[in-house]
Design an enzyme around this catalytic site. Structure first.
Site, PDB file in Angstrom:
ATOM      1  N   HIS A 234      42.774  69.748   3.702  1.00 14.89           N
ATOM      2  CA  HIS A 234      43.303  70.729   2.741  1.00 14.89           C
ATOM      3  C   HIS A 234      42.359  70.984   1.564  1.00 14.89           C
ATOM      4  CE1 HIS A 234      47.047  70.987   4.826  1.00 14.89           C
ATOM      5  NE2 HIS A 234      47.423  69.758   4.552  1.00 14.89           N
TER       6      HIS A 234
ATOM      7  N   ASP B 271      46.581  68.524  13.423  1.00 16.62           N
ATOM      8  CA  ASP B 271      47.543  68.153  12.382  1.00 16.62           C
ATOM      9  C   ASP B 271      48.660  69.197  12.331  1.00 16.62           C
ATOM     10  OD1 ASP B 271      48.567  68.131   9.429  1.00 16.62           O
ATOM     11  OD2 ASP B 271      47.359  66.313   9.560  1.00 16.62           O
TER      12      ASP B 271
ATOM     13  N   ASP C  91      51.164  63.993  12.325  1.00 13.18           N
ATOM     14  CA  ASP C  91      52.438  64.329  11.700  1.00 13.18           C
ATOM     15  C   ASP C  91      53.213  65.408  12.445  1.00 13.18           C
ATOM     16  OD1 ASP C  91      50.359  65.978  10.980  1.00 13.18           O
ATOM     17  OD2 ASP C  91      50.706  65.849   8.827  1.00 13.18           O
TER      18      ASP C  91
END
Length: 278
Positions: free
Chosen positions: A96, A133, A216
């Site tokens: 990110h 992800d 995740d």
């Protein structure tokens, strides 16, 4: 998570302490202001908040330097032939972090630092980054969206933080975003990679495969709503290893991104590393 890698089946894995990334290595993908801001943030208090999600403690800058440095060292190892594949078991994650902003738990963009090092120090012309992800790697996309030597491929849940990752975001033809909807699981994930993403990666013929390995999207994870199983991470890893064997002399470097249920994280990392070893 590290305890999961202490099992006997991983006894043959070489373990190397991550070095610190240099400023030169960080500055390939981050602005000088961003690097200095992170390295200067050594609070006397327990934590300091950079944004709603991203905190730093006294040890965070050191951890961030070593997380990015792990990618540099791993890229050097596979390019020199001293290793074929590597997994960087690091936190904080990185995908990110944009050129000038820390966000989403990320300080430096570790996988981007590794990719930029492969281009600059090893002269590669085609580096692929595969990101599975559950959250879109907005920082990695932002860094490389005008760099045709890097192909960024992402599957992620949408809508979800950070709000980017539309298929219309294509960079200079080097960005491929493939969203999944809340509630989707193994069948949809595997079909998406088989039919849309893996063919793009093979067509690119990368000289090095980098993986933003976030776990995740697992059904147990509390931060999203995909329904992946542990076995799905072994499956996608096997296919990325096949990709690396086909085009990159087997060279693959994976780095830990998300994963916030400890049981699911340990099991998924174990499945991922097992597939890397095989």
């Amino acid at each position: 998570m590290l305890q999961a890698l202490d099992q006997d089946r991983f006894a043959s894995v070489d373990r190397v302490e991550a070095p610190r990334a240099t400023r030169e290595q960080l500055l390939r993908v981050h602005t000088p202001e961003h690097v200095e801001r992170i390295l200067a943030t050594t609070p006397d208090a327990d934590t300091i908040r950079l944004d709603e999600d991203t905190l730093m403690s006294q040890a965070s800058a050191e951890a961030g330097l070593r997380a990015a440095g792990a990618l540099v060292a791993a890229v050097d190892a596979v390019m020199s032939g001293s290793a074929t594949r590597a997994f960087c078991a690091v936190r904080p994650p990185g995908h990110h972090a944009t050129p000038d902003t820390a966000m989403g738990f990320c300080l430096f963009n570790n996988v981007a630092v590794g990719a930029a090092h492969a281009l600059a120090a090893h002269g590669l012309k085609r580096v692929a980054i595969a990101d599975f992800d559950v959250h879109h790697g907005n920082g990695t996309q932002d860094i490389f969206q005008r760099e045709p030597r890097v192909l960024f491929i992402s599957s992620h849940q949408q809508p979800l933080y950070p709000g980017t990752g539309s298929p219309e975001e294509q960079g200079v033809g080097n960005i491929v975003n493939a969203p999944l909807s809340s509630g989707e699981g193994s069948d949809e994930f595997r079909a998406l990679w088989n039919e849309a993403l893996l063919p793009k990666l093979h067509a690119f013929k990368p000289q090095l495969v980098l993986v933003s390995a976030g776990f995740d999207a697992h059904q147990r994870d509390p931060l999203a709503n995909l329904q992946l199983q542990t076995e799905d991470y072994a499956w996608i890893t096997e296919r990325l290893v096949d990709l690396a064997r086909a085009h990159a002399s087997g060279r693959l470097v994976s780095t830990l991104e998300g994963g916030y249920d400890l049981q699911a994280l340990a099991a998924s990392v174990g499945a991922h590393v097992s597939a890397l070893m095989d």
